[in-house]
Design an enzyme around this catalytic site. Sequence first.
Site, PDB file in Angstrom:
ATOM      1  N   ASP A  62       2.227  17.261  14.169  1.00 12.67           N
ATOM      2  CA  ASP A  62       2.087  16.514  12.923  1.00 12.67           C
ATOM      3  C   ASP A  62       3.429  15.829  12.699  1.00 12.67           C
ATOM      4  O   ASP A  62       4.401  16.468  12.268  1.00 12.67           O
ATOM      5  CB  ASP A  62       1.747  17.453  11.769  1.00 12.67           C
ATOM      6  CG  ASP A  62       1.530  16.715  10.452  1.00 12.67           C
ATOM      7  OD1 ASP A  62       1.882  15.522  10.370  1.00 12.67           O
ATOM      8  OD2 ASP A  62       1.036  17.349   9.497  1.00 12.67           O
ATOM      9  N   TYR A 159       0.213   0.502   2.754  1.00 16.99           N
ATOM     10  CA  TYR A 159       0.376   0.379   4.206  1.00 16.99           C
ATOM     11  C   TYR A 159       1.460  -0.636   4.542  1.00 16.99           C
ATOM     12  O   TYR A 159       2.342  -0.378   5.371  1.00 16.99           O
ATOM     13  CB  TYR A 159      -0.955  -0.024   4.835  1.00 16.99           C
ATOM     14  CG  TYR A 159      -0.848  -0.472   6.278  1.00 16.99           C
ATOM     15  CD1 TYR A 159      -0.782   0.449   7.320  1.00 16.99           C
ATOM     16  CD2 TYR A 159      -0.809  -1.836   6.593  1.00 16.99           C
ATOM     17  CE1 TYR A 159      -0.673   0.028   8.645  1.00 16.99           C
ATOM     18  CE2 TYR A 159      -0.698  -2.266   7.909  1.00 16.99           C
ATOM     19  CZ  TYR A 159      -0.627  -1.333   8.922  1.00 16.99           C
ATOM     20  OH  TYR A 159      -0.517  -1.755  10.231  1.00 16.99           O
ATOM     21  N   LYS A 163       5.014  -0.208   6.537  1.00 15.92           N
ATOM     22  CA  LYS A 163       5.326  -0.950   7.758  1.00 15.92           C
ATOM     23  C   LYS A 163       6.542  -1.853   7.561  1.00 15.92           C
ATOM     24  O   LYS A 163       7.308  -2.094   8.516  1.00 15.92           O
ATOM     25  CB  LYS A 163       4.115  -1.763   8.205  1.00 15.92           C
ATOM     26  CG  LYS A 163       3.014  -0.932   8.837  1.00 15.92           C
ATOM     27  CD  LYS A 163       3.481  -0.273  10.136  1.00 15.92           C
ATOM     28  CE  LYS A 163       2.342   0.405  10.872  1.00 15.92           C
ATOM     29  NZ  LYS A 163       2.768   0.994  12.165  1.00 15.92           N
TER      30      LYS A 163
END
Length: 252
Positions: A62, A159, A163
């Site tokens: 993980d 998101y 990024k």
Amino acid sequence: MQLNDRNILITGGRRVGAKLAVDLAQRGANIALTYFQSRDTIEAVVDEVQELGVRGLAVQADLRQPEDVDALVAQTVDEFGSIDCLVNMASTFNASPLDQLAPEDFDDNIASNLKAPYLTSLAAARAMQQNPTVDGLQGKIVNFADWAVFRPYKGFLPYLIAKGGVVTMTTALALELSPTITVNAVAPAMIDPPPHLTSEQIESIRQASPLKRIGVPSDANNLVLYLLEGTDFVTGEVFRVDGGRFLGTDHL
């Protein structure tokens, strides 16, 4: 950097990463791949690279957890002797429309798409710093960002924030790790469409590209190969591989 007999760690390898692993193995590199839940898929890729005569390793981790990342790097070094290159490809991509945003959307995206490559980059870099310096280098890191951090579209705010952090991390880490470790990033658009997209959605994305095509894994992977093998004189750069999407006026 010559890739023959180098040891390369790739995070995420179910689609584009699987093809990259084979490309690198064909050049004589030993390949370690991570998985979180897709054990069978990643172990099949490891079997494929081993058939090419190199060593392969699949490690469950993980990557959002520092202790898992440290164990991943330690296991890779124990198995191969070193880590020469890291390619951070593992990512999640889920829509989060503005009117449906919840606090966990931000937390989940930061953890999966920024914290994970951050932790992996730091741990791998520390391992690389133990390598001998050959032709001025101890290692290389390539991160995967997203073309849309430069021209965002709607519905993916957390998101794209995460990024965007990968882009900043790439440039900052390139400076921190210079002069012996290069750090660059690839910022692709649609590469090898995920299976949940409908044919109509894929066609809409194709039409949104000035080149009117969908990318294939080699479009991104050939750039990774260039950054790892083709040049030792590039660091801190982010390369869009987007079919010209950045130039368009759509918001898909």
